[in-house]
Design a protein around this motif. Structure first.
Motif, short mmCIF file in Angstrom:
data_model
loop_
_atom_site.label_atom_id
_atom_site.label_comp_id
_atom_site.label_asym_id
_atom_site.label_seq_id
_atom_site.Cartn_x
_atom_site.Cartn_y
_atom_site.Cartn_z
N ARG A 173 53.67 -0.42 -18.72
CA ARG A 173 52.25 -0.62 -18.99
C ARG A 173 51.60 -1.38 -17.83
NH1 ARG A 173 50.20 -1.12 -24.39
NH2 ARG A 173 49.46 -3.23 -23.94
N GLY A 174 50.44 -0.90 -17.43
CA GLY A 174 49.74 -1.56 -16.35
C GLY A 174 48.50 -2.28 -16.83
N SER A 175 48.03 -3.23 -16.03
CA SER A 175 46.72 -3.82 -16.28
C SER A 175 45.67 -2.75 -16.04
CB SER A 175 46.50 -5.02 -15.35
OG SER A 175 46.58 -4.62 -14.00
N VAL A 176 44.50 -2.90 -16.64
CA VAL A 176 43.46 -1.87 -16.55
C VAL A 176 42.14 -2.48 -16.08
CG1 VAL A 176 42.11 -0.13 -17.80
CG2 VAL A 176 44.53 -0.50 -18.39
N GLY A 177 41.61 -1.95 -14.97
CA GLY A 177 40.28 -2.29 -14.50
C GLY A 177 39.45 -1.03 -14.39
N VAL A 178 38.17 -1.14 -14.69
CA VAL A 178 37.29 0.03 -14.73
C VAL A 178 36.05 -0.24 -13.88
CG1 VAL A 178 36.02 1.66 -16.18
CG2 VAL A 178 38.09 0.56 -17.07
N GLY A 179 35.79 0.64 -12.94
CA GLY A 179 34.56 0.59 -12.18
C GLY A 179 33.52 1.48 -12.85
N ILE A 180 32.34 0.94 -13.11
CA ILE A 180 31.31 1.67 -13.87
C ILE A 180 30.01 1.75 -13.07
CG2 ILE A 180 32.34 0.99 -16.06
CD1 ILE A 180 30.06 -1.02 -16.41
N PRO A 181 29.20 2.79 -13.32
CA PRO A 181 27.92 2.93 -12.62
C PRO A 181 26.83 2.08 -13.28
CG PRO A 181 28.23 4.78 -14.09
CD PRO A 181 29.48 3.94 -14.20
N GLY A 182 27.11 0.81 -13.41
CA GLY A 182 26.23 -0.16 -14.06
C GLY A 182 26.94 -1.49 -14.05
N THR A 183 26.69 -2.31 -15.05
CA THR A 183 27.38 -3.58 -15.14
C THR A 183 27.38 -4.06 -16.58
OG1 THR A 183 27.54 -5.78 -14.12
CG2 THR A 183 25.33 -5.04 -14.75
N ILE A 184 28.24 -5.03 -16.88
CA ILE A 184 28.27 -5.64 -18.21
C ILE A 184 27.30 -6.82 -18.21
CG2 ILE A 184 29.67 -6.78 -19.96
CD1 ILE A 184 30.51 -3.91 -19.58
N SER A 185 26.34 -6.80 -19.12
CA SER A 185 25.36 -7.87 -19.19
C SER A 185 26.03 -9.17 -19.64
CB SER A 185 24.26 -7.51 -20.19
OG SER A 185 23.45 -8.64 -20.48
N PRO A 186 25.84 -10.27 -18.87
CA PRO A 186 26.41 -11.55 -19.29
C PRO A 186 25.83 -12.05 -20.61
CG PRO A 186 25.77 -11.61 -16.97
CD PRO A 186 25.19 -10.36 -17.56
N SER A 187 24.61 -11.62 -20.93
CA SER A 187 23.96 -12.14 -22.14
C SER A 187 24.34 -11.37 -23.40
CB SER A 187 22.43 -12.11 -21.97
OG SER A 187 21.96 -10.79 -21.77
N THR A 188 24.65 -10.07 -23.27
CA THR A 188 24.94 -9.27 -24.46
C THR A 188 26.38 -8.77 -24.52
OG1 THR A 188 24.32 -7.14 -23.45
CG2 THR A 188 22.55 -8.46 -24.46
N GLY A 189 27.08 -8.74 -23.38
CA GLY A 189 28.41 -8.18 -23.35
C GLY A 189 28.41 -6.66 -23.41
N ARG A 190 27.27 -6.06 -23.19
CA ARG A 190 27.13 -4.60 -23.25
C ARG A 190 26.66 -4.05 -21.91
NH1 ARG A 190 27.00 -2.73 -28.71
NH2 ARG A 190 27.36 -4.47 -30.14
N VAL A 191 26.88 -2.77 -21.69
CA VAL A 191 26.54 -2.15 -20.41
C VAL A 191 25.03 -2.11 -20.21
CG1 VAL A 191 26.69 -0.05 -19.01
CG2 VAL A 191 28.65 -0.75 -20.43
#
Length: 303
Positions: free
Chosen positions: A57-75
């Motif tokens: 099992r590997g660690s998982v990182g995901v690059g997304i065409p946006g970002t995770i909002s620090p205030s909501t935890g949503r994209v």
């Protein structure tokens, strides 16, 4: 083992890297268009396949065409709109039964090139994406700088600096503003400028080919592009003063940029000389997915 996922608008790519950064597994599939649940399914299938093929099992990182909002935890700020408003990292973590880290794809690109790519060894690296959009990411001392709003590096949504009379743009940007750097330097922007002057709808690659073939109109447009890119990067240098600027994305493949742009940006940088290096990405279009893998340190993931 680190697993990286590059979540793009048309494709999802997975890579698994060993502790030295060597590729152990790589696979690409089409992105389910407008389907959030289908996107989750594809990512999880790729991760599980990598686990199974490599027997761990590997660690998982995901690059997304946006970002995770620090205030909501949503994209937020994603041009793949089906992601917006969803807790992508949390949903993936629950499905995969392990922590998942998400970061903006330009940040992942910058991290990859700063870790073991064209800017390896530099203390400050600004990674630039020149493609369908214009983005950027900042890495200082090997760490992504996100900022309190998670928007560090979004230079494409500043106005084009030092505009001349022909650059007072009324072209709207999807962000809601006008005159953004993205509306001048993206691939679609280059095509739009050529279409306006020639009546021909060509891709950016086709236009650069005409430049190399000494087409007069294409060469004139390329000179404008060099200067606009030089001005825009000069404003980044004036604020951040990075050691290295690395270019990625489809337009970064044009080799003439790396001589033409530094020859011009000195007119706009607030210094008697410019030591910043402008270089192409070492890993090309694989930099984003590699950077997603590098979001995790070398701590092994327990089975």
């Amino acid at each position: 083992m680190r697993i990286g996922i590059d979540l793009g608008g048309t494709k999802i790519e997975a890579v698994a890297l060993d502790q030295c950064g060597e590729t152990l597994f790589r696979k690409r599939v089409s992105t389910p268009q407008g389907d959030y649940v289908g996107t989750l399914d594809c990512i999880c299938e790729l991760v599980r396949e990598a686990d199974q093929v490599l027997g761990r099992r590997g660690s998982v990182g995901v690059g997304i065409p946006g970002t995770i909002s620090p205030s909501t935890g949503r994209v937020k700020n994603a041009n793949s709109v089906c992601l917006i408003g969803n807790p992508l990292d949390q949903d993936l973590s629950e499905r995969l039964d392990r922590p998942v880290r998400c970061a903006n794809d330009a940040n992942c690109f910058a991290l990859s090139e700063a870790s073991d790519g064209a800017a390896a060894g530099a203390n400050s690296v600004f990674g630039v994406i020149l493609g369908t959009g214009v983005g950027g990411g900042l890495v200082i001392n090997g760490q992504i700088v996100c900022g309190p709003n998670s928007i560090t590096g979004e230079w494409g949504h500043n106005p084009l600096p030092w505009p001349n009379n022909s650059e007072i743009s009324i072209v709207p940007c999807y962000c809601g503003q006008t005159g953004c750097i993205e509306t001048w330097l993206s691939g679609p922007a280059l095509s739009r400028q050529y279409l306006k002057l020639s009546g021909l709808d060509l891709s950016a690659d086709q236009i650069w080919k005409l430049v190399r073939d000494n087409d007069p109109l294409a060469q004139a447009i390329s000179q404008q592009y060099y200067r606009r890119l030089a001005k825009s990067l000069a404003s980044v240098i004036n604020i951040i003063d990075p050691e290295v600027i690395v270019l990625g994305g489809g337009l970064s493949n044009e080799s003439s940029l790396y001589e033409a742009v530094p020859s011009l940006w000195g007119e706009y940088v607030f210094s008697d000389s410019v030591a910043t290096r402008l270089v192409p990405a070492q890993f090309g279009d694989a930099s984003g997915v590699r950077g997603a893998a590098w979001l995790w340190p070398q701590t092994p993931v327990k089975a």
